[in-house]
Design an enzyme around this catalytic site. Structure first.
Site, short mmCIF file in Angstrom:
data_model
loop_
_atom_site.label_atom_id
_atom_site.label_comp_id
_atom_site.label_asym_id
_atom_site.label_seq_id
_atom_site.Cartn_x
_atom_site.Cartn_y
_atom_site.Cartn_z
N TYR A 11 0.82 -1.21 0.00
CA TYR A 11 0.00 0.00 0.00
C TYR A 11 0.86 1.26 0.00
CZ TYR A 11 -4.28 -2.64 0.41
OH TYR A 11 -5.32 -3.47 0.14
N TYR B 44 -12.47 -6.66 6.25
CA TYR B 44 -11.27 -6.80 5.43
C TYR B 44 -10.98 -8.29 5.28
CZ TYR B 44 -6.61 -6.83 3.58
OH TYR B 44 -5.53 -7.10 2.77
N ASP C 140 -13.66 -15.61 8.92
CA ASP C 140 -12.28 -15.26 8.56
C ASP C 140 -11.54 -14.98 9.87
OD1 ASP C 140 -9.92 -14.05 7.88
OD2 ASP C 140 -10.78 -12.70 6.37
N LYS D 74 -1.92 -15.70 8.97
CA LYS D 74 -1.13 -14.83 9.82
C LYS D 74 -0.32 -15.56 10.90
CE LYS D 74 -2.72 -10.27 8.82
NZ LYS D 74 -3.97 -10.02 8.11
C1 PLP Z 1 -4.45 -10.12 6.74
C2 PLP Z 1 -5.83 -10.60 6.52
C3 PLP Z 1 -6.20 -11.25 5.33
C4 PLP Z 1 -5.26 -11.41 4.17
O1 PLP Z 1 -4.17 -12.21 4.45
P1 PLP Z 1 -2.84 -12.11 3.54
O2 PLP Z 1 -1.94 -13.15 4.11
O3 PLP Z 1 -2.32 -10.70 3.71
O4 PLP Z 1 -3.25 -12.39 2.15
C5 PLP Z 1 -7.51 -11.70 5.22
N1 PLP Z 1 -8.39 -11.54 6.22
C6 PLP Z 1 -8.07 -10.94 7.38
C7 PLP Z 1 -9.09 -10.82 8.45
C8 PLP Z 1 -6.78 -10.43 7.56
O5 PLP Z 1 -6.48 -9.79 8.69
#
Ligand code: PLP
Length: 429
Positions: free
Chosen positions: A19, A147, A248, A277
């Protein structure tokens, strides 16, 4: 020009950062090593890390157990293709994930990044309904302020404003956006709060394959906390309108919110769950999408009888080995008590920020501390102030937030939060 300056010069000329603009004059700091909770810069300065490298590095940097797990795996093999072959670490990790996530989740699909695990989740939902004779269920519902990643399908379910959907208008699938749950973990949830979701599912449920959401904490879309009761009721509405629920947990998984997975706050099981993550303790890039036996069997017995996805580096053995070690390391400690300790330390340390005129709100949940400012911060001015103060924090928008590694001591959290307070105090004048 010394070597570091040369490197910075080349970085500015050729390297694109997340970004950011290539010709931006925002500083980029060279890190030469990292140990525990500290980053060492090329000029010898040490920064106390308040970010855990974007939520990932839960056990700190350069952890002997995690280093060992990778070194050991390297003696056997760094990688092997996953089509038609398997390996012990993938099987052990999948089994471990099935053990520690909600009981109904039984099948694990590995991928390389969080965004891809979201793509996989969305494809699973579509293939499931296709196999059930509902090929029109190809759209998704998602929460405003959400997100879910930067690839196209993931981007289509991110908040349309912060995700800049207008820019990609003709390339993005049209999805259904639900009013974000009201802010506040402890806020009771009313029927009115569920109205937007209920209406959308009622009116468009025939086209909606799944609702995707970040349980309890909306991360990169605003660092918002919301009531577990909303999540519980969303689960019920999904059942009522035959829409799958995708949780997610890429940011919230592995203890960050005080539960191992944030779904546990509401005691619900999603149909599909994404983790990433901190899965590898921040060592390598790996993510996983988990689903129920019902969904995996339906997909496998429908047309075309296979799941249509298969990354080249699927289930990389080094990444699986370090994930396994990271999860074992987490679970063998009293991690819940530890998260509460961090929570108390963040609360105590950030409380004085509430007195600043420029601060809108300070909120803490688990090992997440958020200082929401009244106005967007000038990163170009604020980040160097943090670095001068010896801490690493990367604010965005109005948000200055802390997600320290779980191994940070009370004393270091105190140093971190005191530095945040003094920087914000100076910044405000
Ligand atoms: C960071 C994140 C993603 C994307 O993961 P990347 O490894 O950066 O592709 C998707 N969903 C959530 C909630 C996130 O915090």
């Amino acid at each position: 020009m010394n070597d570091t300056q040369k490197m910075q010069e080349l970085d500015a000329r050729h390297v694109w950062h997340p970004y950011s603009a290539t010709d931006s004059n925002l500083p980029v700091y060279p890190v030469v090593s990292a140990h525990g909770v500290r980053l060492k810069l090329a000029d010898g300065r040490e920064l106390l890390d308040g970010m855990a490298s974007w939520w990932c590095v839960i056990h700190g940097y350069n952890h002997p157990r995690l280093n060992q797990a990778i070194t050991d795996q390297l003696q056997d093999m760094a990688h092997v293709m996953f089509g038609g072959l398997t390996h012990p670490k993938a099987v052990a990790l999948a089994t471990k994930l099935v053990d520690i996530t909600p009981a109904t989740l039984q099948s694990v699909f590995f991928s390389d990044s969080g965004s891809v695990s979201v793509e996989v989740a969305m494809k699973m939902a579509i293939q499931y309904w296709h196999a059930k004779g509902k090929p029109h269920k190809q759209h998704f519902a998602s929460l405003r302020h959400g997100y879910h990643g930067d690839t196209f399908a993931a981007m289509s379910v991110c908040d349309p404003i912060t995700g800049m959907h207008s820019l990609f208008a003709d390339s993005l699938s049209q999805q259904f956006f639900i009013d974000a749950p009201p802010a506040g973990f402890d806020r009771p949830c009313s029927d009115a709060d569920m109205h937007s979701l209920q209406q959308t599912l009622q009116q468009h449920g025939e086209q909606i394959a799944a609702l995707i959401l970040e349980p309890v904490v909306q991360g990169a879309g605003g660092m918002r906390f919301y009531a577990p009761d909303y999540l519980r009721r969303a689960r019920e509405l999904c059942n009522e309108y035959h829409v799958l629920l995708i949780a997610d947990e890429i940011a919230t998984g592995f203890g960050r919110t005080g539960k191992l997975f944030a779904c546990e706050h509401a005691d619900i099981s999603p149909d599909i769950m994404c983790v990433g993550k901190s899965l590898t303790g921040g060592y390598l890039t790996l993510a996983a999408t988990l689903t129920t036996s019902e969904i995996s069997h339906t997909i496998s017995n429908g047309d075309p009888g296979i799941f249509m996805h298969g990354p080249t580096f699927m289930a990389n053995p080094l990444a699986c080995a370090v994930s396994l070690a990271s999860i074992e390391l987490l679970l063998e400690t009293d991690w819940q008590e530890n998260i509460q300790r961090i929570s108390r330390a963040l609360e105590q340390g950030l409380a004085p920020c509430r007195e600043l005129d420029t601060v809108q709100q300070v909120r803490i949940l688990g090992a997440i501390g958020v200082v929401e400012m009244k106005q967007s911060v000038d990163m170009k001015r604020m980040v160097p102030m943090f670095v001068e103060a010896g801490i690493w924090i990367r604010p965005f928008g109005k948000l200055v937030y802390l997600m320290p590694p779980f191994v940070m001591s009370d004393k270091d959290i105190d140093t971190l939060t005191s530095a945040v307070h003094s920087v914000l105090q100076i910044y405000s004048h």
